[in-house]
Design a protein around this motif. Structure first.
Motif, PDB file in Angstrom:
ATOM      1  N   LYS A  14       0.836  -1.199   0.000  1.00 11.06           N
ATOM      2  CA  LYS A  14       0.000   0.000   0.000  1.00 11.06           C
ATOM      3  C   LYS A  14       0.875   1.256   0.000  1.00 11.06           C
ATOM      4  CE  LYS A  14      -4.216   1.768   2.023  1.00 11.06           C
ATOM      5  NZ  LYS A  14      -5.279   1.554   2.991  1.00 11.06           N
ATOM      6  N   ARG A  15       1.924   1.244   0.826  1.00  5.92           N
ATOM      7  CA  ARG A  15       2.871   2.371   0.888  1.00  5.92           C
ATOM      8  C   ARG A  15       3.518   2.607  -0.472  1.00  5.92           C
ATOM      9  NH1 ARG A  15       4.758   0.303   5.567  1.00  5.92           N
ATOM     10  NH2 ARG A  15       6.551  -0.631   4.546  1.00  5.92           N
ATOM     11  N   GLN A  16       3.821   1.513  -1.166  1.00  8.89           N
ATOM     12  CA  GLN A  16       4.473   1.618  -2.472  1.00  8.89           C
ATOM     13  C   GLN A  16       3.498   2.013  -3.575  1.00  8.89           C
ATOM     14  OE1 GLN A  16       6.373  -2.207  -2.945  1.00  8.89           O
ATOM     15  NE2 GLN A  16       8.084  -1.668  -1.606  1.00  8.89           N
ATOM     16  N   ALA A  20      -4.915  -2.557  -5.503  1.00  6.42           N
ATOM     17  CA  ALA A  20      -5.630  -3.352  -4.497  1.00  6.42           C
ATOM     18  C   ALA A  20      -5.500  -4.841  -4.798  1.00  6.42           C
ATOM     19  CB  ALA A  20      -7.097  -2.950  -4.461  1.00  6.42           C
ATOM     20  N   SER A  21      -5.502  -5.206  -6.093  1.00  4.95           N
ATOM     21  CA  SER A  21      -5.408  -6.622  -6.436  1.00  4.95           C
ATOM     22  C   SER A  21      -4.023  -7.177  -6.092  1.00  4.95           C
ATOM     23  CB  SER A  21      -5.745  -6.868  -7.903  1.00  4.95           C
ATOM     24  OG  SER A  21      -4.874  -6.158  -8.733  1.00  4.95           O
ATOM     25  N   THR A  22      -2.988  -6.339  -6.196  1.00  7.55           N
ATOM     26  CA  THR A  22      -1.636  -6.768  -5.816  1.00  7.55           C
ATOM     27  C   THR A  22      -1.584  -6.975  -4.305  1.00  7.55           C
ATOM     28  OG1 THR A  22      -0.685  -5.514  -7.648  1.00  7.55           O
ATOM     29  CG2 THR A  22       0.810  -6.128  -5.874  1.00  7.55           C
ATOM     30  N   GLN A  23      -2.209  -6.056  -3.570  1.00 12.33           N
ATOM     31  CA  GLN A  23      -2.261  -6.175  -2.113  1.00 12.33           C
ATOM     32  C   GLN A  23      -3.023  -7.446  -1.727  1.00 12.33           C
ATOM     33  OE1 GLN A  23      -3.641  -2.456  -0.286  1.00 12.33           O
ATOM     34  NE2 GLN A  23      -2.828  -1.373  -2.060  1.00 12.33           N
ATOM     35  N   ALA A  24      -4.121  -7.712  -2.425  1.00 11.19           N
ATOM     36  CA  ALA A  24      -4.936  -8.903  -2.144  1.00 11.19           C
ATOM     37  C   ALA A  24      -4.149 -10.180  -2.431  1.00 11.19           C
ATOM     38  CB  ALA A  24      -6.215  -8.877  -2.968  1.00 11.19           C
ATOM     39  N   GLY A  25      -3.198 -10.073  -3.362  1.00  8.25           N
ATOM     40  CA  GLY A  25      -2.356 -11.213  -3.706  1.00  8.25           C
ATOM     41  C   GLY A  25      -1.601 -11.765  -2.511  1.00  8.25           C
ATOM     42  N   GLU A  26      -1.303 -10.890  -1.547  1.00  7.76           N
ATOM     43  CA  GLU A  26      -0.605 -11.324  -0.328  1.00  7.76           C
ATOM     44  C   GLU A  26      -1.472 -12.295   0.475  1.00  7.76           C
ATOM     45  OE1 GLU A  26       2.485 -10.877   0.312  1.00  7.76           O
ATOM     46  OE2 GLU A  26       2.930  -9.298  -1.149  1.00  7.76           O
ATOM     47  N   PHE A  27      -2.776 -12.030   0.498  1.00  7.48           N
ATOM     48  CA  PHE A  27      -3.702 -12.916   1.212  1.00  7.48           C
ATOM     49  C   PHE A  27      -3.816 -14.255   0.493  1.00  7.48           C
ATOM     50  CE2 PHE A  27      -4.917  -8.794   2.848  1.00  7.48           C
ATOM     51  CZ  PHE A  27      -5.234  -9.051   4.171  1.00  7.48           C
ATOM     52  N   GLY A  52      -8.604 -16.600  -0.330  1.00  5.85           N
ATOM     53  CA  GLY A  52      -7.661 -15.502  -0.114  1.00  5.85           C
ATOM     54  C   GLY A  52      -8.278 -14.141  -0.403  1.00  5.85           C
ATOM     55  N   LEU A  53      -9.031 -14.050  -1.507  1.00  2.00           N
ATOM     56  CA  LEU A  53      -9.673 -12.783  -1.871  1.00  2.00           C
ATOM     57  C   LEU A  53     -10.740 -12.409  -0.850  1.00  2.00           C
ATOM     58  CD1 LEU A  53     -10.053 -13.049  -5.749  1.00  2.00           C
ATOM     59  CD2 LEU A  53      -8.615 -11.470  -4.484  1.00  2.00           C
ATOM     60  N   SER A  54     -11.452 -13.405  -0.359  1.00  2.00           N
ATOM     61  CA  SER A  54     -12.483 -13.164   0.647  1.00  2.00           C
ATOM     62  C   SER A  54     -11.853 -12.592   1.917  1.00  2.00           C
ATOM     63  CB  SER A  54     -13.221 -14.466   0.962  1.00  2.00           C
ATOM     64  OG  SER A  54     -14.164 -14.265   1.980  1.00  2.00           O
ATOM     65  N   LYS A  55     -10.723 -13.185   2.322  1.00  3.01           N
ATOM     66  CA  LYS A  55     -10.003 -12.697   3.511  1.00  3.01           C
ATOM     67  C   LYS A  55      -9.547 -11.249   3.297  1.00  3.01           C
ATOM     68  CE  LYS A  55      -7.978 -16.584   5.991  1.00  3.01           C
ATOM     69  NZ  LYS A  55      -6.718 -17.259   6.326  1.00  3.01           N
ATOM     70  N   ALA A  59     -10.670  -7.935   5.354  1.00  6.47           N
ATOM     71  CA  ALA A  59      -9.652  -7.148   6.054  1.00  6.47           C
ATOM     72  C   ALA A  59      -9.738  -5.671   5.656  1.00  6.47           C
ATOM     73  CB  ALA A  59      -8.267  -7.690   5.744  1.00  6.47           C
ATOM     74  N   GLY A  60     -10.674  -5.365   4.740  1.00 11.65           N
ATOM     75  CA  GLY A  60     -10.899  -3.975   4.360  1.00 11.65           C
ATOM     76  C   GLY A  60     -10.265  -3.538   3.056  1.00 11.65           C
ATOM     77  N   LEU A  61      -9.708  -4.477   2.284  1.00 10.02           N
ATOM     78  CA  LEU A  61      -9.124  -4.112   0.987  1.00 10.02           C
ATOM     79  C   LEU A  61     -10.232  -3.948  -0.045  1.00 10.02           C
ATOM     80  CD1 LEU A  61      -5.975  -6.336   0.454  1.00 10.02           C
ATOM     81  CD2 LEU A  61      -6.069  -3.905   0.779  1.00 10.02           C
ATOM     82  N   LYS A  62     -10.079  -2.966  -0.901  1.00  9.37           N
ATOM     83  CA  LYS A  62     -11.082  -2.731  -1.940  1.00  9.37           C
ATOM     84  C   LYS A  62     -10.712  -3.527  -3.193  1.00  9.37           C
ATOM     85  CE  LYS A  62     -13.539   0.574   0.171  1.00  9.37           C
ATOM     86  NZ  LYS A  62     -13.435  -0.009   1.502  1.00  9.37           N
ATOM     87  N   ALA A  63     -10.708  -4.849  -3.051  1.00 10.39           N
ATOM     88  CA  ALA A  63     -10.371  -5.711  -4.194  1.00 10.39           C
ATOM     89  C   ALA A  63     -11.568  -5.751  -5.141  1.00 10.39           C
ATOM     90  CB  ALA A  63     -10.015  -7.106  -3.710  1.00 10.39           C
TER      91      ALA A  63
END
Length: 163
Positions: A14-16, A20-27, A52-55, A59-63
Motif C-alpha cells: 500500500k505504501r508503495q 488493491a489486487s496486488t495487495q490482495a495477492g498477499e492474502f 484468499g480474496l475473501s479474507k 480485512a478492508g481491501l477494496k479488491a
C-alpha cells in the motif's frame, strides 16, 4: 484471521502505491502457504484463490470484482465488504465446521502445476490486446534490473526446454 506477516506485506504494498489486487495477492499467497503446510486443503486452485480474496475483502481491501463475474461471486464480494465494515466474531461451531470441511480436501490445489493451469485458463478468457497491454505495462514498470533478471530467466528456461 490474517497473519502479522501478511498484514505487514500488505501495508508495504500500500505504501508503495500498488493496486488493491496486488495487495490482495498477499492474502492469496498466505492461503497457498497454509495449504502447502497442511493446515487445510482446497478443492481447486480457484477455491484457494477465492478464500484468499475473501479474507482480503474482510480485512478492508477494496479488491474489485470482475464485471464478468457470476452473480453469486458479486454477492459474496459485497457480503465480504459489508463484513469489513461491521466485523463480527464467527461462532466457534461454524468456524470449526468450515475448518474440518477444508481439512478433508487435498493439498494439490496449491501445487505449482494446478496454479499454472488456473493462471493459463484465466488468461485464455482475456483478449489478446488485454494480455498484450498487461505485458507492456509490466515491462515498463519493471525497471532495468528487473528486465535483466527476467531476460536471464527466460534464457535459462529456453535452454532447459531446448527451444
Amino acid at each position: 484471521m490474517p497473519e502479522a506477516k501478511t498484514k505487514r506485506a500488505v501495508a508495504r504494498d500500500k505504501r508503495q502505491g500498488k493496486s488493491a489486487s496486488t495487495q490482495a495477492g498477499e492474502f492469496v499467497r498466505e492461503e497457498m502457504e497454509h495449504i502447502r503446510e497442511g493446515k487445510h486443503g482446497a478443492r481447486s486452485a480457484k477455491q484457494a484463490i477465492a478464500i484468499g480474496l475473501s479474507k482480503a475483502r474482510r480485512a478492508g481491501l477494496k479488491a474489485p470484482v470482475s464485471k464478468t463475474a457470476k452473480k453469486s461471486t458479486k454477492r459474496k464480494a459485497a457480503q465480504d465488504e459489508q463484513a469489513a465494515r461491521h466485523p463480527r466474531k464467527t461462532s466457534a461451531k461454524r468456524a470449526h465446521a468450515t475448518k474440518q470441511a477444508l481439512k478433508r480436501e487435498g493439498s494439490s490445489a496449491a501445487s505449482h502445476e494446478s496454479l499454472s493451469k488456473q493462471t493459463r485458463s484465466a488468461a485464455r478468457k482475456r483478449s489478446a490486446s488485454s494480455r498484450s497491454a498487461a505485458a507492456k505495462k509490466a515491462a515498463r514498470t519493471k525497471g532495468a534490473a528487473g528486465r535483466s533478471t527476467a531476460a536471464k530467466k527466460a534464457a535459462r528456461t529456453r535452454k532447459r526446454q531446448g527451444s
